[in-house]
Design a protein around this motif. Structure first.
Motif, mmCIF file in Angstrom:
data_model
loop_
_atom_site.group_PDB
_atom_site.id
_atom_site.type_symbol
_atom_site.label_atom_id
_atom_site.label_comp_id
_atom_site.label_asym_id
_atom_site.label_seq_id
_atom_site.Cartn_x
_atom_site.Cartn_y
_atom_site.Cartn_z
ATOM 1 N N ASN A 188 0.826 -1.216 0.000
ATOM 2 C CA ASN A 188 0.000 0.000 0.000
ATOM 3 C C ASN A 188 0.858 1.263 0.000
ATOM 4 O O ASN A 188 0.501 2.252 -0.638
ATOM 5 C CB ASN A 188 -0.969 -0.011 1.177
ATOM 6 N N GLU B 98 2.080 1.661 -3.516
ATOM 7 C CA GLU B 98 0.982 2.130 -4.372
ATOM 8 C C GLU B 98 0.835 3.653 -4.257
ATOM 9 O O GLU B 98 0.670 4.348 -5.259
ATOM 10 C CB GLU B 98 -0.315 1.430 -3.985
ATOM 11 N N LYS B 99 0.903 4.174 -3.036
ATOM 12 C CA LYS B 99 0.816 5.627 -2.831
ATOM 13 C C LYS B 99 2.008 6.318 -3.482
ATOM 14 O O LYS B 99 1.856 7.372 -4.106
ATOM 15 C CB LYS B 99 0.746 5.950 -1.339
ATOM 16 N N GLY C 257 0.350 3.008 3.920
ATOM 17 C CA GLY C 257 0.722 1.622 4.223
ATOM 18 C C GLY C 257 0.057 1.127 5.490
ATOM 19 O O GLY C 257 -0.565 0.055 5.505
ATOM 20 N N ALA D 150 -3.638 0.161 5.527
ATOM 21 C CA ALA D 150 -4.029 -1.119 4.933
ATOM 22 C C ALA D 150 -4.515 -2.103 5.975
ATOM 23 O O ALA D 150 -5.266 -3.030 5.677
ATOM 24 C CB ALA D 150 -2.853 -1.721 4.171
#
Length: 133
Positions: A14, A17-18, A127, A130
């Protein structure tokens, strides 16, 4: 509760992904409540030195159960320097890590390096989020 490797890897995914949304290359460290590394990831093209920063910030966040950036203004204080020395010099009092709680209990921290302090903390927060459900 303790963090599992699967949970730590989800936190890393996560955060990355950001970072992709922000168009930056990061390193991510997830440590347990005692500040010991559980999982690490570095994006392709990420600077090798950011790994040290990501872990040092995660250790600080876990050690004080707060975002690492909140510790920066006190970093030069003798007690903070003493803690860093006692820990082995691996602790970084800089923005970019957040603690991870489960049921109100500290279970670890996520630290990020590679962007600005604000970007790192945004990725670390993404993160850690998540695991909230």
């Amino acid at each position: 509760m303790t963090l599992t490797l699967a949970q730590a890897n989800l936190v890393i995914a996560n955060a990355i992904e950001k970072a992709q949304e922000l168009d930056i290359r990061i390193s991510v460290s997830v440590c347990d409540a005692g500040g010991r590394l559980l999982a690490f990831g570095r994006m392709d093209g990420g600077h090798w030195g950011a790994g040290y920063g990501s872990l040092g910030k995660a250790v600080a966040s876990a050690g004080f159960a707060k975002p690492s950036g909140l510790l920066a203004e006190r970093a030069a204080a003798p007690i903070m320097q003493g803690i860093a020395q006692a820990e082995g010099g691996h602790i970084f009092y800089a923005k970019g890590a957040v603690p991870i709680f489960s049921g109100g209990v500290l279970v670890g921290a996520c630290g990020v390096g590679g962007g600005t302090g604000e970007q790192d903390e945004e990725c670390a927060g993404a993160g850690a989020a998540a695991l909230k459900g």
